[in-house]
Design an enzyme around this catalytic site. Structure first.
Site, short mmCIF file in Angstrom:
data_model
loop_
_atom_site.label_atom_id
_atom_site.label_comp_id
_atom_site.label_asym_id
_atom_site.label_seq_id
_atom_site.Cartn_x
_atom_site.Cartn_y
_atom_site.Cartn_z
CB ILE A 83 -0.94 -0.02 1.24
CG1 ILE A 83 -1.82 1.23 1.35
CG2 ILE A 83 -0.19 -0.21 2.53
CD1 ILE A 83 -2.82 1.17 2.54
CB SER A 84 1.18 4.25 -2.12
OG SER A 84 1.11 3.54 -3.33
CD GLN A 85 5.89 8.34 1.54
OE1 GLN A 85 6.28 8.07 0.39
NE2 GLN A 85 6.47 9.23 2.29
#
Ligand code: SAH
Length: 234
Positions: A83-85
């Site tokens: 999951i992206s930052q």
């Protein structure tokens, strides 16, 4: 002030780690995330900040990672994906200038988190995931958190989602060597796409693509690192 903030963060993290975190504690960690990681950088669009404050990011990570949900980093979600930052999710959302009434397509559902942030603001959100168990998990996360109106499909996002095109915005959350032509074709007149372009093994350039009639322009914005955009034949 700094000391108070730190104490407050530690209490929140302690509670989260020990399983006692309630929604109120997560909401406070989220406020902190919005203030430091987003407002503290260059996220200024109020609708984006509101959406990031609203979506329960801890519901989009695996149970063992809940305590890290509001950290300033990507988090593994299984199947070699992440999951992206939070900052990157907010930045990509801000770049498409999201407004109600828009229809967006996301490529790379993963956890469903980016789709949930889009769905907080936009009326219609479509998202495609190539890894079947992630498509199922992402969809389940979205439903459980009240984003059941997001349309999820298990497929190779290279081809877009023709039946629902054109899209006012396309957000690609995996790094492609080049921009897939079907996605350009499915951009509405005046539409924008944000996509990391470059080799999967190095940093890529976050690229903004705009379509005005037949004219397509691209602008390289900043170096980023995303998981690879894979093809069904890989
Ligand atoms: N947006 C996601 C981030 C997931 S990481 C989130 O908010 O959690 C990128 C995702 O893109 C991975 O789940 C990966 O499986 C998916 N992906 C890679 N290539 C793809 C393709 N061709 N079509 C659809 N999804 C793809």
């Amino acid at each position: 002030m700094l000391r108070k903030t730190l104490a407050f963060l530690l209490v929140g993290l302690f509670a989260a780690v020990h399983g006692g975190a309630d929604d109120g504690q997560f909401a406070r960690l989220r406020e902190e995330m919005v203030r430091r990681q987003l407002e503290g950088r260059d996220i200024t669009d109020p609708v984006v900040l509101d959406a990031m404050q609203s979506v329960p990011r801890h519901e989009f990570v695996r149970p063992q990672n809940r305590a890290q949900a509001y950290q300033d980093s990507p988090i593994p979600i299984g199947h070699g994906q992440t999951i992206s930052q939070p900052y990157i999710v907010a930045l990509m959302t801000q770049l498409i200038e999201p407004r109600p009434g828009m229809r967006a397509l996301e490529i790379g559902t993963g956890s469903g988190y980016q789709a949930a942030v889009l769905a907080e603001i936009l009326d219609e959100v479509y998202t495609i995931e190539i890894v079947e168990p992630l498509a199922e998990w992402g969809e389940a996360n979205l439903r459980r958190s009240g984003y059941g109106h997001v349309n999820v499909k298990h497929a190779d996002g290279y081809y877009g989602w023709e039946e629902h095109a054109p899209f006012d915005a396309i957000v690609v959350t995996a790094a492609a060597g080049s921009i897939p032509p079907p996605l350009i074709d499915q951009l509405a007149d005046g539409g924008v796409m944000v996509i990391p372009v470059g080799s999967p093994f190095r940093t890529q350039m976050l690229t903004l693509v705009r379509r005005d009639g037949e004219r397509v322009t691209t602008e390289s914005l900043l170096p980023v690192r995303f998981v690879p955009f894979v093809r069904a034949s890989d």
